[in-house]
Motif scaffolding. Structure first.
Motif, short mmCIF file in Angstrom:
data_model
loop_
_atom_site.label_atom_id
_atom_site.label_comp_id
_atom_site.label_asym_id
_atom_site.label_seq_id
_atom_site.Cartn_x
_atom_site.Cartn_y
_atom_site.Cartn_z
N THR A 1 22.82 39.97 15.60
CA THR A 1 23.08 38.59 15.21
C THR A 1 22.15 37.89 14.24
O THR A 1 22.21 36.69 14.01
CB THR A 1 23.21 37.76 16.43
OG1 THR A 1 21.82 37.61 17.06
CG2 THR A 1 24.35 38.20 17.54
N SER A 2 21.02 38.70 13.86
CA SER A 2 20.18 38.26 13.08
C SER A 2 20.47 38.25 11.56
O SER A 2 19.74 37.37 10.82
CB SER A 2 18.98 39.21 13.07
OG SER A 2 19.15 40.47 12.38
N GLY A 3 21.69 38.65 11.07
CA GLY A 3 22.05 38.80 9.86
C GLY A 3 21.43 39.80 8.97
O GLY A 3 21.53 39.81 7.79
N ILE A 4 20.42 40.47 9.53
CA ILE A 4 19.77 41.57 8.70
C ILE A 4 20.70 42.62 8.47
O ILE A 4 20.79 43.14 7.39
CB ILE A 4 18.48 42.12 9.66
CG1 ILE A 4 17.47 40.84 9.61
CG2 ILE A 4 18.15 43.32 8.81
CD1 ILE A 4 16.25 41.35 10.66
N LEU A 5 21.60 43.08 9.29
CA LEU A 5 22.55 44.29 9.16
C LEU A 5 23.81 43.85 8.14
O LEU A 5 23.96 42.72 8.09
CB LEU A 5 22.90 44.78 10.67
CG LEU A 5 21.85 45.17 11.45
CD1 LEU A 5 22.52 45.53 12.69
CD2 LEU A 5 21.20 46.53 10.79
N ASP A 6 24.44 44.66 7.76
CA ASP A 6 25.75 44.34 7.03
C ASP A 6 26.64 44.19 8.46
O ASP A 6 26.38 44.19 9.57
CB ASP A 6 26.14 45.69 6.42
CG ASP A 6 26.32 46.75 7.20
OD1 ASP A 6 27.69 46.99 7.78
OD2 ASP A 6 25.80 47.62 7.36
N PRO A 7 27.61 43.18 8.13
CA PRO A 7 28.61 42.81 8.94
C PRO A 7 29.24 43.87 10.05
O PRO A 7 29.37 43.49 11.06
CB PRO A 7 29.70 41.83 8.04
CG PRO A 7 29.12 41.58 6.73
CD PRO A 7 28.21 42.83 6.64
N ALA A 8 29.69 44.73 9.16
CA ALA A 8 30.48 45.95 10.01
C ALA A 8 29.36 46.44 11.10
O ALA A 8 29.86 46.82 12.19
CB ALA A 8 30.92 47.07 9.22
N ALA A 9 28.52 46.64 10.62
CA ALA A 9 27.59 47.22 11.72
C ALA A 9 27.08 46.24 12.71
O ALA A 9 26.64 46.48 13.97
CB ALA A 9 25.95 48.01 10.97
N GLU B 1 15.33 51.34 6.96
CA GLU B 1 14.49 50.78 5.57
C GLU B 1 14.76 49.50 5.21
O GLU B 1 14.13 48.63 5.19
CB GLU B 1 14.41 51.75 4.70
CG GLU B 1 13.54 53.10 4.98
CD GLU B 1 12.22 52.68 5.68
OE1 GLU B 1 11.45 52.12 5.29
OE2 GLU B 1 11.73 53.58 6.55
N ALA B 2 16.30 49.22 5.35
CA ALA B 2 16.70 47.98 4.90
C ALA B 2 16.48 46.99 5.99
O ALA B 2 16.12 45.57 5.61
CB ALA B 2 18.36 48.15 4.66
N VAL B 3 16.34 47.34 7.15
CA VAL B 3 16.11 46.32 8.17
C VAL B 3 14.55 45.81 8.09
O VAL B 3 14.16 44.78 8.28
CB VAL B 3 16.32 46.81 9.88
CG1 VAL B 3 15.61 46.20 10.82
CG2 VAL B 3 17.54 47.00 9.87
N ARG B 4 13.59 47.13 8.17
CA ARG B 4 12.24 46.56 7.78
C ARG B 4 11.83 45.84 6.55
O ARG B 4 10.86 45.19 6.51
CB ARG B 4 11.43 48.03 7.80
CG ARG B 4 11.43 48.82 9.25
CD ARG B 4 10.47 49.92 8.98
NE ARG B 4 10.48 50.43 10.31
CZ ARG B 4 9.81 50.12 11.43
NH1 ARG B 4 8.91 48.77 11.20
NH2 ARG B 4 9.67 50.48 12.58
#
Length: 180
Positions: A56-64, A105-108
């Protein structure tokens, strides 16, 4: 005659003492199972909560985010008889989302992502350890409960037969080797 009665009394006392010691050992094993189950439940809840927060943080892409959120929510809401399946599905969702190191890495790279990734990695690593401790305690209690003396004298009382917690707890590649 008196000597025979004394030896019978000593033998009965020794048998009673041994049975009492065995019942105490079994009771301690059941207490250990309860404590290990509580620790396992806490680790599973922590893993699902961290996964849900990350989804729910918005860090990941919507599908993930949707895949991870649904699996984490199902794991948190699962009833006891479906818990193992729900937790296994959360493990599979984590592997699907974080199967590639690029996703981690995208999350970090996102603001606050480093802390979230470290917290998720720690939660994912603790679940197999907690499950192993629980299943080891269950294995020890089952081995003792299989003995004839425990069954004949009903030393387990009314305690339910201990059941192991079997689930897929393989961590995602991107989270497996991260230091805590």
């Amino acid at each position: 005659m008196t000597e025979t009665l004394i030896w019978i009394a000593v033998a009965l006392f020794a048998i009673g003492l041994y049975l009492s010691w065995t019942a105490g050992r079994l009771d301690r094993l059941h207490a250990r199972i309860d404590a290990a189950r509580a620790a396992l439940d806490a680790q599973l809840l922590r893993r699902a909560s961290v996964a849900q927060e990350l989804a729910t943080s918005g860090i990941l892409d919507p599908a993930a985010s949707i895949v991870l959120y649904q699996a984490a929510h199902a794991a948190r809401q699962a009833e006891e008889e479906h818990r193992e399946v729900a937790e296994s599905e959360l493990s599979q969702a984590l592997r699907a989302v974080f199967g590639e190191p690029e996703q981690m890495e995208a999350v970090r790279a996102a603001p606050g992502g480093d802390e979230a990734a470290d917290e998720l990695a720690a939660a994912v690593r603790r679940v197999p350890m907690a499950r192993r401790f629980h299943n080891d305690a269950v294995r020890a209690a089952r081995a003792l409960r299989r003995h004839r003396k425990v069954r004949w004298f009903r030393l387990a009382g009314h305690a339910p037969f201990p059941m192991a917690f079997e689930m897929d707890d393989e961590p995602p590649v991107a989270l497996a080797d991260r230091p805590a």
